[in-house]
Design a protein around this motif. Structure first.
Motif, PDB file in Angstrom:
ATOM      1  N   ARG A 159      37.321  33.066  38.214  1.00 50.33           N
ATOM      2  CA  ARG A 159      36.713  33.760  39.357  1.00 50.33           C
ATOM      3  C   ARG A 159      37.704  33.895  40.501  1.00 50.33           C
ATOM      4  O   ARG A 159      37.780  34.939  41.166  1.00 50.33           O
ATOM      5  N   LEU A 160      38.475  32.848  40.743  1.00 50.95           N
ATOM      6  CA  LEU A 160      39.452  32.896  41.828  1.00 50.95           C
ATOM      7  C   LEU A 160      40.507  33.966  41.577  1.00 50.95           C
ATOM      8  O   LEU A 160      40.848  34.754  42.477  1.00 50.95           O
ATOM      9  N   LEU A 161      41.034  34.032  40.356  1.00 56.74           N
ATOM     10  CA  LEU A 161      42.041  35.044  40.041  1.00 56.74           C
ATOM     11  C   LEU A 161      41.486  36.453  40.233  1.00 56.74           C
ATOM     12  O   LEU A 161      42.173  37.330  40.767  1.00 56.74           O
ATOM     13  N   ARG A 162      40.252  36.662  39.801  1.00 58.27           N
ATOM     14  CA  ARG A 162      39.663  37.988  39.956  1.00 58.27           C
ATOM     15  C   ARG A 162      39.528  38.358  41.427  1.00 58.27           C
ATOM     16  O   ARG A 162      39.892  39.470  41.838  1.00 58.27           O
ATOM     17  N   ARG A 163      39.050  37.422  42.227  1.00 62.05           N
ATOM     18  CA  ARG A 163      38.825  37.730  43.636  1.00 62.05           C
ATOM     19  C   ARG A 163      40.138  37.885  44.415  1.00 62.05           C
ATOM     20  O   ARG A 163      40.253  38.756  45.277  1.00 62.05           O
ATOM     21  N   LEU A 164      41.106  37.042  44.116  1.00 61.41           N
ATOM     22  CA  LEU A 164      42.401  37.168  44.796  1.00 61.41           C
ATOM     23  C   LEU A 164      43.103  38.469  44.418  1.00 61.41           C
ATOM     24  O   LEU A 164      43.715  39.130  45.276  1.00 61.41           O
ATOM     25  N   THR A 165      43.022  38.839  43.149  1.00 61.94           N
ATOM     26  CA  THR A 165      43.661  40.088  42.714  1.00 61.94           C
ATOM     27  C   THR A 165      43.005  41.284  43.373  1.00 61.94           C
ATOM     28  O   THR A 165      43.696  42.208  43.842  1.00 61.94           O
ATOM     29  N   LEU A 166      41.688  41.290  43.430  1.00 54.43           N
ATOM     30  CA  LEU A 166      40.970  42.389  44.060  1.00 54.43           C
ATOM     31  C   LEU A 166      41.303  42.470  45.551  1.00 54.43           C
ATOM     32  O   LEU A 166      41.536  43.563  46.098  1.00 54.43           O
TER      33      LEU A 166
END
Length: 435
Positions: A162-169
């Motif tokens: 979840r963190l990777l998805r949110r940081l990338t976005l």
């Protein structure tokens, strides 16, 4: 009983030293310091009697005394800056700072991507800079408002996917809007944030209820009421509610809405960092009142000094809904600088103004209009209490309509006292020592 601490100016009045002393002097051991607004841009200086100095940003200002800190959901948390702060606390003798720290999972993350976007926007403003700290706190608040379902939180640090998805976005959206950010790779941030999640205690909404039942809490505010996101002098404000409101919300949610002491902190002179109204500004005061821990900031701009602005501080008291008591700091300044005065009224809009009316929260057009009017205002009515600190506390108490509970003459020389000489009773809510 719980104590809520706010700065009734533009910040830098001495909240950190006030919180530290309250925790040392309370008649019952303080359970925790609760941070209820702001984030890594805070700079609360504490100097201990043995000479140790730390500028508290995210840890509570009583950490050197071993008092735990709760970062509430109203905080913006920067794990990278937190790590650097923890290292400095270790160097000062705190063996495990993270053991004293709990973080609400709902607290927003402030990331290098927010900071980079913040600085790009501030550069683009040119001469119209707002005086941002350049650390991305406002940017993280703006992103959370625009994308509430995607804004990264402290709780996300425990879930790498979840963190990777949110940081990338987040990174991609800001890059599309502003161009290259020059920030670290997402994977590197995620690694650091995962270490943060393993190190601190992540909490839920029940933590404040548990803490209130264990004993007294001290709620430590950040910035100053005159920088409040809704009541400050727009646009030279912070993206944060700097009044008592967030602290009172936390207490109400914990089932303890009544009985907290509302303590407002002011200096014997009024200061601010960076651009925006400072009606009593006097460039001649700066050399006479040097700052050991405040100066020109690359992003904030100059540290500015003025005489005590009773009109602005009365406005702060009003938008806070009143205060129970005051902490007056820098009482050594009148003795070092006999030129110091108190401004009781402005010449503004062609008339004498002693009170700035408070408007409803959210009307930023109104606040911007007030800012324009204040830029033309000038001091018109003065008091000169002289060199005696007691005369200053009496004058400030009368002007702001509250007793002085704490006075201090320097970063490491503080004492609580009763305020019997003011003729106003001090609420029997925290321990005090006589003059």
């Amino acid at each position: 009983m719980h104590t809520l601490v706010v700065d009734l100016g533009f910040g830098d009045a001495g909240k950190g030293a006030t919180v530290s002393h309250l925790c040392a002097a309370a008649d019952r051991e303080v359970t925790a310091v609760v941070r209820f607004n702001g984030g890594p841009q805070a700079a609360h200086n504490v100097v201990t009697p043995d000479g140790r100095h730390h500028t508290f940003a995210q840890f509570g200002a009583a950490t050197l005394q071993g008092v735990p800190t709760l970062l509430s959901r109203f905080m913006s948390v920067d794990p990278l800056a937190l790590s650097a702060e923890a290292e400095h606390l270790r160097s000062l003798g705190v063996p495990d700072p993270y053991a004293l720290l709990s973080v609400d999972r709902r607290a927003r993350l402030t990331t290098p991507y927010h900071a980079a976007a913040n600085r790009l926007r501030e550069r683009a403003r040119g001469a119209d800079r707002h005086g941002s700290c350049g650390m991305g706190v406002g940017e993280s608040a703006a992103y959370a408002l625009a994308h509430p379902e995607d804004a990264p939180t402290a709780g996300d640090c425990a879930s790498r996917p979840r963190l990777l998805r949110r940081l990338t976005l987040l990174r991609d959206r800001l890059t599309d809007e502003l161009g290259p950010l020059g920030a670290p790779p997402v994977e590197a941030c995620a690694d650091a944030y995962a270490a943060f999640a393993r190190t601190v205690t992540l909490t839920d909404e029940a933590v404040t209820r548990r803490l209130t039942r264990q004993g007294p809490l001290v709620f430590e505010g950040a910035q100053g009421v005159l920088l409040d996101e809704w009541h400050g002098f727009h646009p030279y404000t912070t993206w944060s509610t700097t009044t008592f409101a967030n602290a009172e919300t936390l207490l109400a949610e914990a089932g303890a809405p009544d009985g907290a002491l509302r303590l407002g902190v002011v200096r014997t002179y009024t200061t601010r960092h960076g651009p925006g109204p400072l009606v009593t500004e006097d460039p001649g005061l700066g050399p006479l009142l040097p700052e050991a821990h405040n100066g020109h900031g690359r992003w904030q701009g100059a540290f500015r000094t003025g005489h005590f602005d009773a009109v602005a501080h009365r406005y702060a008291v009003e938008v806070c809904g009143g205060v129970d008591a005051l902490a007056v700091t820098h009482l050594d300044a009148p003795g070092r600088c006999p030129e110091l005065r108190l401004c009781r009224a402005y010449a503004m809009d062609g008339r004498l103004v002693e009170r700035l009316p408070a408007g409803p929260p959210g009307d930023l057009a109104r606040q911007a209009g007030l800012t324009r009017r204040l830029s033309e205002a000038r001091p018109a009515r003065w008091d000169t209490p002289g060199r005696d600190p007691r005369q200053w506390t009496d004058a400030v108490s009368r002007l702001l309509g509250a007793p002085v509970l704490m006075e201090s003459s320097g970063p490491a020389r503080q004492r609580l006292r009763t305020a019997a000489h003011t003729g106003r009773p001090v609420p029997d809510r925290i321990g005090s020592t006589p003059c």
